[in-house]
Design a protein around this motif. Sequence first.
Motif, PDB file in Angstrom:
ATOM      1  N   THR A 122       0.815  -1.218   0.000  1.00 56.36           N
ATOM      2  CA  THR A 122       0.000   0.000   0.000  1.00 56.36           C
ATOM      3  C   THR A 122       0.848   1.267   0.000  1.00 56.36           C
ATOM      4  OG1 THR A 122      -0.113  -0.038   2.430  1.00 56.36           O
ATOM      5  CG2 THR A 122      -1.883  -1.158   1.223  1.00 56.36           C
ATOM      6  N   SER A 123       2.176   1.091   0.060  1.00 54.85           N
ATOM      7  CA  SER A 123       3.107   2.236   0.043  1.00 54.85           C
ATOM      8  C   SER A 123       2.900   3.176   1.227  1.00 54.85           C
ATOM      9  CB  SER A 123       2.960   3.024  -1.275  1.00 54.85           C
ATOM     10  OG  SER A 123       3.256   2.202  -2.376  1.00 54.85           O
ATOM     11  N   GLU A 124       2.360   2.639   2.313  1.00 52.40           N
ATOM     12  CA  GLU A 124       2.203   3.443   3.516  1.00 52.40           C
ATOM     13  C   GLU A 124       3.467   3.338   4.371  1.00 52.40           C
ATOM     14  OE1 GLU A 124      -1.241   2.204   5.613  1.00 52.40           O
ATOM     15  OE2 GLU A 124      -2.665   2.841   4.069  1.00 52.40           O
ATOM     16  N   ARG A 125       3.605   4.287   5.294  1.00 51.86           N
ATOM     17  CA  ARG A 125       4.714   4.200   6.247  1.00 51.86           C
ATOM     18  C   ARG A 125       4.554   2.929   7.066  1.00 51.86           C
ATOM     19  NH1 ARG A 125       8.152   7.873   9.033  1.00 51.86           N
ATOM     20  NH2 ARG A 125       7.237   9.592   7.853  1.00 51.86           N
ATOM     21  N   MET A 126       5.630   2.170   7.194  1.00 50.67           N
ATOM     22  CA  MET A 126       5.577   0.941   7.965  1.00 50.67           C
ATOM     23  C   MET A 126       5.358   1.272   9.437  1.00 50.67           C
ATOM     24  SD  MET A 126       5.688  -2.347   7.500  1.00 50.67           S
ATOM     25  CE  MET A 126       6.430  -2.413   5.849  1.00 50.67           C
ATOM     26  N   PRO A 127       4.329   0.720  10.066  1.00 46.05           N
ATOM     27  CA  PRO A 127       4.087   1.007  11.487  1.00 46.05           C
ATOM     28  C   PRO A 127       5.296   0.655  12.343  1.00 46.05           C
ATOM     29  CG  PRO A 127       2.217  -0.141  10.514  1.00 46.05           C
ATOM     30  CD  PRO A 127       3.319  -0.172   9.493  1.00 46.05           C
ATOM     31  N   HIS A 128       5.490   1.407  13.394  1.00 45.51           N
ATOM     32  CA  HIS A 128       6.671   1.235  14.245  1.00 45.51           C
ATOM     33  C   HIS A 128       6.787  -0.188  14.761  1.00 45.51           C
ATOM     34  CE1 HIS A 128       9.315   1.672  17.772  1.00 45.51           C
ATOM     35  NE2 HIS A 128       9.854   2.658  17.095  1.00 45.51           N
ATOM     36  N   GLU A 129       5.646  -0.808  15.133  1.00 45.89           N
ATOM     37  CA  GLU A 129       5.699  -2.140  15.733  1.00 45.89           C
ATOM     38  C   GLU A 129       6.062  -3.227  14.728  1.00 45.89           C
ATOM     39  OE1 GLU A 129       1.365  -1.227  14.710  1.00 45.89           O
ATOM     40  OE2 GLU A 129       3.103  -0.179  15.563  1.00 45.89           O
ATOM     41  N   LEU A 130       6.080  -2.905  13.438  1.00 46.78           N
ATOM     42  CA  LEU A 130       6.428  -3.891  12.409  1.00 46.78           C
ATOM     43  C   LEU A 130       7.814  -3.676  11.813  1.00 46.78           C
ATOM     44  CD1 LEU A 130       3.079  -4.118  10.400  1.00 46.78           C
ATOM     45  CD2 LEU A 130       3.972  -5.780  12.037  1.00 46.78           C
ATOM     46  N   ARG A 131       8.458  -2.584  12.181  1.00 46.49           N
ATOM     47  CA  ARG A 131       9.715  -2.253  11.509  1.00 46.49           C
ATOM     48  C   ARG A 131      10.835  -3.240  11.812  1.00 46.49           C
ATOM     49  NH1 ARG A 131       9.466   4.353  12.320  1.00 46.49           N
ATOM     50  NH2 ARG A 131       7.382   4.553  11.404  1.00 46.49           N
ATOM     51  N   GLU A 132      10.891  -3.744  13.042  1.00 51.56           N
ATOM     52  CA  GLU A 132      11.939  -4.711  13.371  1.00 51.56           C
ATOM     53  C   GLU A 132      11.769  -5.975  12.524  1.00 51.56           C
ATOM     54  OE1 GLU A 132      13.859  -7.176  17.144  1.00 51.56           O
ATOM     55  OE2 GLU A 132      12.234  -5.763  17.483  1.00 51.56           O
ATOM     56  N   ALA A 133      10.541  -6.461  12.408  1.00 50.89           N
ATOM     57  CA  ALA A 133      10.291  -7.650  11.588  1.00 50.89           C
ATOM     58  C   ALA A 133      10.616  -7.376  10.128  1.00 50.89           C
ATOM     59  CB  ALA A 133       8.830  -8.082  11.735  1.00 50.89           C
ATOM     60  N   TRP A 134      10.291  -6.180   9.656  1.00 53.80           N
ATOM     61  CA  TRP A 134      10.557  -5.770   8.269  1.00 53.80           C
ATOM     62  C   TRP A 134      12.051  -5.784   7.973  1.00 53.80           C
ATOM     63  CZ3 TRP A 134      10.573  -0.121   6.283  1.00 53.80           C
ATOM     64  CH2 TRP A 134      10.450  -0.083   4.885  1.00 53.80           C
ATOM     65  N   LEU A 135      12.814  -5.142   8.858  1.00 53.85           N
ATOM     66  CA  LEU A 135      14.261  -5.061   8.674  1.00 53.85           C
ATOM     67  C   LEU A 135      14.933  -6.422   8.860  1.00 53.85           C
ATOM     68  CD1 LEU A 135      14.889  -1.723  10.579  1.00 53.85           C
ATOM     69  CD2 LEU A 135      15.160  -2.084   8.136  1.00 53.85           C
ATOM     70  N   THR A 136      14.456  -7.188   9.847  1.00 54.26           N
ATOM     71  CA  THR A 136      15.061  -8.490  10.120  1.00 54.26           C
ATOM     72  C   THR A 136      14.889  -9.436   8.940  1.00 54.26           C
ATOM     73  OG1 THR A 136      14.702  -8.254  12.505  1.00 54.26           O
ATOM     74  CG2 THR A 136      15.040 -10.488  11.663  1.00 54.26           C
ATOM     75  N   GLU A 137      13.683  -9.486   8.400  1.00 51.24           N
ATOM     76  CA  GLU A 137      13.428 -10.360   7.253  1.00 51.24           C
ATOM     77  C   GLU A 137      14.299  -9.959   6.064  1.00 51.24           C
ATOM     78  OE1 GLU A 137       9.734 -11.897   4.410  1.00 51.24           O
ATOM     79  OE2 GLU A 137       9.349 -10.530   6.065  1.00 51.24           O
ATOM     80  N   ALA A 138      14.423  -8.662   5.829  1.00 53.83           N
ATOM     81  CA  ALA A 138      15.231  -8.177   4.712  1.00 53.83           C
ATOM     82  C   ALA A 138      16.708  -8.530   4.923  1.00 53.83           C
ATOM     83  CB  ALA A 138      15.062  -6.671   4.548  1.00 53.83           C
ATOM     84  N   PHE A 139      17.175  -8.400   6.179  1.00 52.66           N
ATOM     85  CA  PHE A 139      18.590  -8.699   6.437  1.00 52.66           C
ATOM     86  C   PHE A 139      18.876 -10.182   6.259  1.00 52.66           C
ATOM     87  CE2 PHE A 139      22.282  -9.858   8.841  1.00 52.66           C
ATOM     88  CZ  PHE A 139      23.188  -8.867   8.504  1.00 52.66           C
ATOM     89  N   PHE A 140      18.004 -11.035   6.793  1.00 52.48           N
ATOM     90  CA  PHE A 140      18.225 -12.479   6.659  1.00 52.48           C
ATOM     91  C   PHE A 140      18.254 -12.896   5.192  1.00 52.48           C
ATOM     92  CE2 PHE A 140      16.475 -13.671  11.106  1.00 52.48           C
ATOM     93  CZ  PHE A 140      17.708 -13.381  11.655  1.00 52.48           C
ATOM     94  N   LYS A 141      17.405 -12.290   4.395  1.00 56.52           N
ATOM     95  CA  LYS A 141      17.395 -12.601   2.967  1.00 56.52           C
ATOM     96  C   LYS A 141      18.710 -12.175   2.325  1.00 56.52           C
ATOM     97  CE  LYS A 141      14.768 -11.830  -1.301  1.00 56.52           C
ATOM     98  NZ  LYS A 141      13.594 -11.151  -1.913  1.00 56.52           N
ATOM     99  N   ALA A 142      19.196 -10.981   2.681  1.00 57.31           N
ATOM    100  CA  ALA A 142      20.471 -10.498   2.141  1.00 57.31           C
ATOM    101  C   ALA A 142      21.619 -11.392   2.584  1.00 57.31           C
ATOM    102  CB  ALA A 142      20.709  -9.055   2.588  1.00 57.31           C
ATOM    103  N   ALA A 143      21.608 -11.817   3.853  1.00 54.00           N
ATOM    104  CA  ALA A 143      22.687 -12.659   4.374  1.00 54.00           C
ATOM    105  C   ALA A 143      22.704 -14.023   3.693  1.00 54.00           C
ATOM    106  CB  ALA A 143      22.541 -12.824   5.884  1.00 54.00           C
ATOM    107  N   ARG A 144      21.518 -14.564   3.391  1.00 54.91           N
ATOM    108  CA  ARG A 144      21.460 -15.871   2.724  1.00 54.91           C
ATOM    109  C   ARG A 144      22.102 -15.823   1.340  1.00 54.91           C
ATOM    110  NH1 ARG A 144      16.163 -16.075   4.882  1.00 54.91           N
ATOM    111  NH2 ARG A 144      15.286 -15.447   2.866  1.00 54.91           N
TER     112      ARG A 144
END
Length: 210
Positions: A122-144
């Motif tokens: 939806t291109s909305e600002r990611m809610p604060h409570e979801l940002r850790e999960a958002w960043l963590t998932e992205a990092f794990f994908k990059a690390a793999r």
Amino acid sequence: ARGVDGVDAPFESIEEMASAYLEELRQLSPRGPYYLCGYCGGGIVAFEMARMLQAANEHVAFLGLIDTYRPDSVRLPRLAWLSRVSASIEGLSYLARQTRRGLKRNKDELSQRAAVRWHGATSERMPHELREAWLTEAFFKAARHYRPGPFAGDMVAFRALDANPILTSTPALGWADYARRVDVIDVPGNHLTLALEPNAAVLGQQLLSQ
């Protein structure tokens, strides 16, 4: 990290992270020597930053990785572990507890991932409570997908002692063939508590002594 504001998309690769952080680092210190250290996933980024600096003929005076295992360097033999644990009543009880916790954790993670994807679409600002999960998932994908090249220098790996024996027996945390020399220093605590008192004081003294 890019994405902390909930607006900018997280980096998609370790190389992108390292390059961006080097740009910021050079604004404060255009030339070396450079002293780099990273904890957990940050150690992977620090390693790639060190490689990029060497490629630019800059001097990396220190590279430290705090409880950072090289991606894909550890394979836990789950079947053998399950066989040993399930051999007793206490072990079966432990497995039951872990299964219940795992199911709840998986449910929570799936719910978070669905919410992250919905907000991303939806291109909305990611809610604060979801940002850790958002960043963590992205990092794990990059690390793999990260395939580290060699670092032509020495590095220090600080290893948490309170860990699965399979981890603590991994030579040089998986980095032995990726640096000229890897010194391993054991520090008290587990992956999370090594940075908390009283363990943090020991880690700090070890850092200062390098």
